[in-house]
Motif scaffolding. Structure first.
Motif, PDB file in Angstrom:
ATOM      1  N   ASP A 198      62.603 -39.275   9.477  1.00 52.28           N
ATOM      2  CA  ASP A 198      61.813 -39.204  10.710  1.00 52.28           C
ATOM      3  C   ASP A 198      61.826 -37.791  11.287  1.00 52.28           C
ATOM      4  OD1 ASP A 198      60.262 -40.328  12.791  1.00 52.28           O
ATOM      5  OD2 ASP A 198      62.049 -40.701  14.023  1.00 52.28           O
ATOM      6  N   ARG A 201      58.955 -36.111  13.845  1.00 60.81           N
ATOM      7  CA  ARG A 201      59.020 -36.644  15.214  1.00 60.81           C
ATOM      8  C   ARG A 201      60.291 -36.199  15.921  1.00 60.81           C
ATOM      9  NH1 ARG A 201      60.908 -40.899  18.241  1.00 60.81           N
ATOM     10  NH2 ARG A 201      62.130 -41.721  16.507  1.00 60.81           N
ATOM     11  N   GLN A 202      61.413 -36.268  15.217  1.00 58.99           N
ATOM     12  CA  GLN A 202      62.680 -35.864  15.822  1.00 58.99           C
ATOM     13  C   GLN A 202      62.671 -34.388  16.199  1.00 58.99           C
ATOM     14  OE1 GLN A 202      65.266 -37.751  16.679  1.00 58.99           O
ATOM     15  NE2 GLN A 202      64.339 -39.630  15.909  1.00 58.99           N
ATOM     16  N   HIS A 204      60.083 -32.596  17.072  1.00 63.08           N
ATOM     17  CA  HIS A 204      59.272 -32.430  18.283  1.00 63.08           C
ATOM     18  C   HIS A 204      59.992 -32.948  19.529  1.00 63.08           C
ATOM     19  CE1 HIS A 204      55.776 -31.620  15.647  1.00 63.08           C
ATOM     20  NE2 HIS A 204      55.286 -31.032  16.709  1.00 63.08           N
ATOM     21  N   GLU A 205      60.867 -33.954  19.353  1.00 60.24           N
ATOM     22  CA  GLU A 205      61.526 -34.570  20.494  1.00 60.24           C
ATOM     23  C   GLU A 205      62.848 -33.912  20.879  1.00 60.24           C
ATOM     24  OE1 GLU A 205      60.458 -36.742  22.593  1.00 60.24           O
ATOM     25  OE2 GLU A 205      58.546 -37.020  21.576  1.00 60.24           O
ATOM     26  N   CYS A 206      63.429 -33.095  20.001  1.00 58.19           N
ATOM     27  CA  CYS A 206      64.685 -32.439  20.356  1.00 58.19           C
ATOM     28  C   CYS A 206      64.422 -31.357  21.406  1.00 58.19           C
ATOM     29  CB  CYS A 206      65.362 -31.854  19.118  1.00 58.19           C
ATOM     30  SG  CYS A 206      64.595 -30.356  18.445  1.00 58.19           S
ATOM     31  N   ARG A 210      60.843 -29.562  22.272  1.00 55.63           N
ATOM     32  CA  ARG A 210      60.204 -29.771  23.564  1.00 55.63           C
ATOM     33  C   ARG A 210      59.996 -28.449  24.298  1.00 55.63           C
ATOM     34  NH1 ARG A 210      62.557 -35.264  26.432  1.00 55.63           N
ATOM     35  NH2 ARG A 210      61.872 -36.722  24.806  1.00 55.63           N
ATOM     36  N   THR A 213      57.009 -26.664  22.706  1.00 53.53           N
ATOM     37  CA  THR A 213      55.786 -27.385  23.053  1.00 53.53           C
ATOM     38  C   THR A 213      55.407 -27.148  24.512  1.00 53.53           C
ATOM     39  OG1 THR A 213      56.248 -29.099  21.397  1.00 53.53           O
ATOM     40  CG2 THR A 213      54.714 -29.665  23.167  1.00 53.53           C
ATOM     41  N   GLN A 214      56.396 -27.171  25.375  1.00 47.97           N
ATOM     42  CA  GLN A 214      56.151 -26.939  26.799  1.00 47.97           C
ATOM     43  C   GLN A 214      55.584 -25.545  27.046  1.00 47.97           C
ATOM     44  OE1 GLN A 214      59.354 -28.124  29.489  1.00 47.97           O
ATOM     45  NE2 GLN A 214      59.023 -26.290  30.715  1.00 47.97           N
TER      46      GLN A 214
END
Length: 245
Positions: A198, A201-202, A204-206, A210, A213-214
């Protein structure tokens, strides 16, 4: 007396940051800075660009780039059309560059530090973790291999362990397929195995994903998540530049 922190007696080791790199020595050391130094180095290597690591983006970096006839990467937020930065997406969007000075306070700094010690330094990311492991195995048995997760920095200058670097190091160590790992190296492999199915997704979510991306760089995270898509193995030559083998 051998330092208890040196992970002595194991062929494969793992640690964090510049201090860990100084304590846990290896014949071959994989520097891992997934977001984004070593990812950017592998993207550049795929395109035949030699990368000169440098710690700071200042006047000395300007002189250093001029010395080697190289392009100096600008800050992420300062990059305009036709300019490159630590962002791997900018490397893919330009042409005509063959040499690049790439400042980075983490991965680049550790790479330079290790090269001064005489060890063989390779740049490893999720993109080339399998290729790097294959290259290491081709070098022959008996060499000690260490993965150094670069991590990030808190505002006070202390190390912030970055989980993406733990995954990158663990993915590389897992691909070595050896049982002679220190407990620290085993922990890194276990961390990678937990998220291997995964990873996009992981990543992008760590926290690191983040953050980028921000700030408007989701493409950089997507590129970093291209697991095993690169066969380039950038090796630091003469302490000055990464060239792909």
């Amino acid at each position: 007396m051998t330092s208890p922190y040196a992970q002595d007696g194991f062929r494969v080791g793992f640690d964090w940051g510049p201090v860990g790199a100084a304590v846990v020595a290896g014949d071959i050391v994989a520097v891992v800075d997934v977001l984004s130094f070593t990812t950017t180095v592998t993207v550049a290597a795929d395109l035949g660009i030699d990368v000169y690591p440098y710690r700071w983006r200042d006047e000395t970096a300007v002189a250093y780039a001029e010395q080697y006839g190289a392009t100096l990467a600008v800050g992420r937020s300062a990059a305009g059309p036709g300019q490159v930065s630590l962002s791997p997406a900018t490397i893919r969007s330009v042409t005509g560059i063959t040499r690049l000075v790439l400042p980075s306070p983490n991965g680049s700094t550790i790479s330079k530090q290790l090269s001064d010690s005489g060890t063989t330094v390779i740049a490893v990311s999720l993109r080339n973790r399998q290729a790097a492991a294959d290259w290491v195995k081709e070098q022959g048995a008996g060499r000690r291999v260490v993965a150094i997760a670069s991590g990030e920095r808190w505002k006070d200058g202390s190390l912030r362990p970055a989980v993406e670097d733990l995954w990158g190091a663990g993915g590389f160590l897992s691909a070595l397929r050896t049982d002679n790992l220190s407990p620290e190296a085993r922990a890194a492999v276990a961390a990678y195995d937990t998220v291997a199915g995964d990873l996009p997704r992981q990543l992008h979510e760590c926290a690191g994903g983040r953050e980028l991306t921000q700030y408007g760089y989701p493409e950089d995270v997507a590129i970093a998540a291209e697991v095993d898509q690169s066969r380039s193995v950038p090796v630091l030559r003469d302490g000055t530049m990464f060239v792909s083998t």
